[in-house]
Design an enzyme around this catalytic site. Structure first.
Site, PDB file in Angstrom:
ATOM      1  N   LEU A 190       0.787  -0.941  -0.383  1.00  0.00           N
ATOM      2  CA  LEU A 190       0.329  -0.096   0.415  1.00  0.00           C
ATOM      3  C   LEU A 190       0.712   0.978   0.143  1.00  0.00           C
ATOM      4  CD1 LEU A 190      -2.591  -1.208   2.538  1.00  0.00           C
ATOM      5  CD2 LEU A 190      -2.697  -1.099  -0.098  1.00  0.00           C
ATOM      6  N   VAL A 235       2.393   4.863  -2.251  1.00  0.00           N
ATOM      7  CA  VAL A 235       1.301   5.917  -3.341  1.00  0.00           C
ATOM      8  C   VAL A 235       0.780   4.519  -4.322  1.00  0.00           C
ATOM      9  CG1 VAL A 235       1.646   7.917  -4.431  1.00  0.00           C
ATOM     10  CG2 VAL A 235       2.930   7.075  -2.699  1.00  0.00           C
ATOM     11  N   MET A 236       1.579   4.185  -4.948  1.00  0.00           N
ATOM     12  CA  MET A 236       1.190   3.358  -6.429  1.00  0.00           C
ATOM     13  C   MET A 236      -0.170   2.026  -6.073  1.00  0.00           C
ATOM     14  SD  MET A 236       2.910   4.085  -9.168  1.00  0.00           S
ATOM     15  CE  MET A 236       2.347   2.549 -10.648  1.00  0.00           C
ATOM     16  N   GLY A 237      -0.106   1.395  -5.111  1.00  0.00           N
ATOM     17  CA  GLY A 237      -0.413   0.176  -4.336  1.00  0.00           C
ATOM     18  C   GLY A 237      -2.156   0.778  -3.965  1.00  0.00           C
ATOM     19  N   VAL A 274       4.497  -4.229  -5.347  1.00  0.00           N
ATOM     20  CA  VAL A 274       5.776  -3.649  -4.684  1.00  0.00           C
ATOM     21  C   VAL A 274       7.007  -3.730  -5.589  1.00  0.00           C
ATOM     22  CG1 VAL A 274       4.760  -5.314  -2.317  1.00  0.00           C
ATOM     23  CG2 VAL A 274       6.007  -6.607  -4.114  1.00  0.00           C
ATOM     24  N   SER A 296       2.207   1.000 -16.147  1.00  0.00           N
ATOM     25  CA  SER A 296       3.168   2.843 -16.020  1.00  0.00           C
ATOM     26  C   SER A 296       2.634   3.848 -16.594  1.00  0.00           C
ATOM     27  CB  SER A 296       3.556   2.554 -17.836  1.00  0.00           C
ATOM     28  OG  SER A 296       4.496   4.054 -17.751  1.00  0.00           O
ATOM     29  N   LYS A 343       7.208  -4.073 -20.838  1.00  0.00           N
ATOM     30  CA  LYS A 343       6.967  -3.369 -20.059  1.00  0.00           C
ATOM     31  C   LYS A 343       8.659  -2.721 -20.432  1.00  0.00           C
ATOM     32  CE  LYS A 343       5.931   0.137 -17.333  1.00  0.00           C
ATOM     33  NZ  LYS A 343       7.116   0.462 -16.402  1.00  0.00           N
ATOM     34  N   HIS A 362       9.297  -0.689 -22.957  1.00  0.00           N
ATOM     35  CA  HIS A 362       9.094   0.301 -22.210  1.00  0.00           C
ATOM     36  C   HIS A 362       9.449   1.549 -21.812  1.00  0.00           C
ATOM     37  CE1 HIS A 362       6.515   3.101 -20.353  1.00  0.00           C
ATOM     38  NE2 HIS A 362       5.788   3.910 -20.994  1.00  0.00           N
ATOM     39  N   ASN A 363      10.160   1.079 -20.891  1.00  0.00           N
ATOM     40  CA  ASN A 363      10.946   1.775 -20.204  1.00  0.00           C
ATOM     41  C   ASN A 363      12.675   2.226 -20.805  1.00  0.00           C
ATOM     42  OD1 ASN A 363       9.027   1.108 -18.210  1.00  0.00           O
ATOM     43  ND2 ASN A 363      11.013   1.113 -16.542  1.00  0.00           N
ATOM     44  N   GLU A 400      11.508   4.548 -23.255  1.00  0.00           N
ATOM     45  CA  GLU A 400      11.249   6.065 -21.594  1.00  0.00           C
ATOM     46  C   GLU A 400      12.688   6.761 -21.633  1.00  0.00           C
ATOM     47  OE1 GLU A 400       8.691   5.791 -18.135  1.00  0.00           O
ATOM     48  OE2 GLU A 400      10.520   5.948 -17.325  1.00  0.00           O
ATOM     49  N   ARG A 417      23.066   9.143 -18.101  1.00  0.00           N
ATOM     50  CA  ARG A 417      22.998   8.629 -17.107  1.00  0.00           C
ATOM     51  C   ARG A 417      23.893   7.763 -16.440  1.00  0.00           C
ATOM     52  NH1 ARG A 417      16.653   7.024 -15.275  1.00  0.00           N
ATOM     53  NH2 ARG A 417      15.499   7.890 -17.676  1.00  0.00           N
TER      54      ARG A 417
HETATM   55  C1  6PG Z   1       6.253   3.681 -15.781  1.00  0.00           C
HETATM   56  C2  6PG Z   1       7.284   4.379 -15.999  1.00  0.00           C
HETATM   57  C3  6PG Z   1       7.785   4.148 -13.714  1.00  0.00           C
HETATM   58  C4  6PG Z   1       9.234   4.322 -12.917  1.00  0.00           C
HETATM   59  C5  6PG Z   1      10.083   4.115 -14.509  1.00  0.00           C
HETATM   60  C6  6PG Z   1      11.322   5.225 -13.226  1.00  0.00           C
HETATM   61  O1  6PG Z   1       6.297   3.643 -16.797  1.00  0.00           O
HETATM   62  O2  6PG Z   1       5.559   4.442 -14.874  1.00  0.00           O
HETATM   63  O3  6PG Z   1       8.609   3.771 -15.974  1.00  0.00           O
HETATM   64  O4  6PG Z   1       7.546   2.255 -14.058  1.00  0.00           O
HETATM   65  O5  6PG Z   1       8.615   5.632 -12.885  1.00  0.00           O
HETATM   66  O6  6PG Z   1      10.607   2.907 -13.731  1.00  0.00           O
HETATM   67  O7  6PG Z   1      12.178   4.384 -14.236  1.00  0.00           O
HETATM   68  P1  6PG Z   1      14.091   4.496 -13.552  1.00  0.00           P
HETATM   69  O8  6PG Z   1      14.167   4.779 -11.991  1.00  0.00           O
HETATM   70  O9  6PG Z   1      15.123   3.840 -13.852  1.00  0.00           O
HETATM   71  O10 6PG Z   1      14.620   6.499 -14.461  1.00  0.00           O
END
Ligand code: 6PG
Length: 468
Positions: free
Chosen positions: A10, A12-14, A74, A128, A182, A185-186, A189, A289
């Site tokens: 529980l 923030v996301m949960g 989690v 996401s 996912k 996706h990241n 991102e 990074r």
């Molecule tokens: C999402 C984000 C989420 C998270 C990232 C941050 O899709 O909502 O990708 O999963 O904020 O994983 O990733 P870093 O901390 O590696 O930048």
């Protein structure tokens, strides 16, 4: 009366996900070992009588309707295994556990096999959209047993983001396919974030744009073909005033330029290397990074080397070229990520449908963008498209923006402004679209020093030459 949906974790996301479930007419029960989090949820959601929570795992499990649908939000890693172990004595055959975190895909395969033996259905479902997405509608990427998906489908479709009424969730494939999607996706991102930061740097250094001007530029872009969550928040970030600092300037100027990471971008690059699929726009975003983390060394090195005096560009012209270069590089980054997904689908037997993936990314997730509507159409027209660059839907978009990209990369190189993501995207494009690359020389060198053999253009077979 038992509850429709269970959620462990529980944070923030949960908490937000559970409230979202309740908003959509399903009852939801939460579990966390922290009594404060349990109390906070009861207080926030309890008035609707649809939300409840307990620190006891047994009470939690017994409160759920069968087959139980239990989602874990989690942190990825050992905690997921620990939560699964704590659930096992209480749950029954046919129950469903959904890992909603950014778990590494091979961990998901291991857990799926382990739970399969116990007749428990296990899903890896990337979520996401951050905290706001969890509350108001995330994009959800579930992978696991297709028949068990029918039980979670109504809830996921109700809580997910909607793109013109279509839910941003779909069954993606078996086993770890949801976590894999996912992960990529990241990776995308990371790429898009790096590209956006480069354009911000370029506007500032080569065009003397102020934060206010860049705020206007990014909002204008967000109203056009670059429309995307990341461009939108960049515009908002650029107008944020600093409450803490003495000069009350812009917050962005006071933020330390060291970007952290939790691993998903790096995993994307690492696995692309394993598959043999080039994703240089993502690789460089991970490297940047890392370079950003070397702040002390950068400060030292900055003193040792001169930098050219920057030749300024006309503001209007720079803004136009930067829009084109960003659009071009966004396309290339999506192209690489989707190429990786198509290949991983074969390698791991995920049977992914790229059109569906592009569609569920159109809203809710961090990489949502107007471009994804075009991308899903391109894959709809040709579902076996190996690379977006080969789609007739994209040829004109790329042709009309590559010229400005070349000019800006050249200008930035001559003036000492790093544009690694944009230039890697351009280089990828130039290499991918070259029918002849100089790698014939590499084959000759390999054969020269190691008798590694080579093939010929004009004859079938394997050849070796005694070079000396
Ligand atoms: C999402 C984000 C989420 C998270 C990232 C941050 O899709 O909502 O990708 O999963 O904020 O994983 O990733 P870093 O901390 O590696 O930048």
């Amino acid at each position: 009366e038992k509850y429709d949906f269970g959620l462990v974790g529980l944070g923030v996301m949960g908490r937000n996900f559970i409230l979202n479930v309740a908003d959509n007419g399903f009852s939801a029960y939460g579990h966390d070992l922290d009594p404060e989090k349990v109390a906070a949820l009861k207080e926030e959601g309890g008035h609707e009588a649809k939300v409840n929570a307990s620190t006891s795992i047994k009470t939690f499990v017994q409160a759920l309707k069968e087959p139980r649908k239990i989602m874990l939000l989690v942190p990825a890693g050992k905690i997921v295994d620990a939560v699964i172990e704590s659930l096992l004595p209480h749950i029954d055959r046919g129950d469903i556990i959904i890992d909603g975190g950014n778990s590494f895909f091979t961990d998901t395969d291991r857990r799926e096999a382990y739970l399969h033996d116990k007749a428990i259905n296990f899903f890896g479902a990337g979520v996401s959209g951050g905290a706001k997405g969890a509350r108001l509608g995330p994009s959800i990427m579930p992978g696991g047993s297709k028949s068990a998906y029918q039980h979670i489908k109504p809830i996921f479709e109700a809580v997910s983001a909607k793109y013109k009424g279509e839910p941003c969730v779909a069954y993606l494939g078996p086993k770890s396919s949801g976590n894999y999607v996912k992960m990529v996706h990241n990776g995308i991102e990371y790429g898009l974030m790096q590209l956006t930061s480069e354009v911000y740097d370029l506007l500032k250094k080569a065009g003397d744009f102020s934060n206010e001007e860049m705020h206007d530029t990014f909002s204008k872009w967000n109203a056009g073909r670059l429309q995307s969550f990341l461009v939108e928040i960049t515009s908002k970030i650029l107008e944020q005033k600093d409450e803490l600092g003495l000069d009350k300037g812009h917050l962005v100027d006071q933020i330390l330029d060291k970007a952290k990471q939790k691993g998903t971008g790096k995993w994307t690059s690492q696995n692309a290397m394993d598959l043999g699929i080039p994703v240089p726009s993502i690789d460089i975003a991970v490297s940047m990074r890392e370079i950003s983390g070397l702040k002390d060394e950068r400060i030292e090195a900055d003193k040792l080397y001169d930098r050219p005096e920057i030749e300024k560009l006309d503001k209007k012209e720079l803004e136009k070229m930067a829009e084109e270069a960003l659009y071009f590089s966004f396309i290339i980054t999506y192209a690489q990520g989707l190429h990786q997904l198509a290949d991983a689908s074969k390698e791991y037997n995920y049977n992914l449908d790229i059109t569906t993936i592009a569609k569920i990314w159109r809203a809710g997730c961090i990489i949502r963008a107007g471009l994804l509507a075009d991308i899903s159409e391109a894959f709809e027209a040709d579902k076996d498209l190996p690379n977006l660059l080969l789609s007739s839907h994209f040829i004109d978009k790329v042709k009309s923006t590559v010229g400005s990209t070349r000019k800006l990369v050249a200008h930035a190189a001559a003036n000492g402004i790093p544009l690694p993501g944009i230039s890697n995207s351009l280089t990828y494009f130039d290499a991918y679209t070259s029918s002849r690359l100089p790698l014939n020389l590499i084959q000759a060198q390999r054969d020269f020093f190691g008798s590694h053999t080579y093939e010929r253009l004009d004859k079938e077979g394997i050849f070796h030459t005694e070079w000396e």
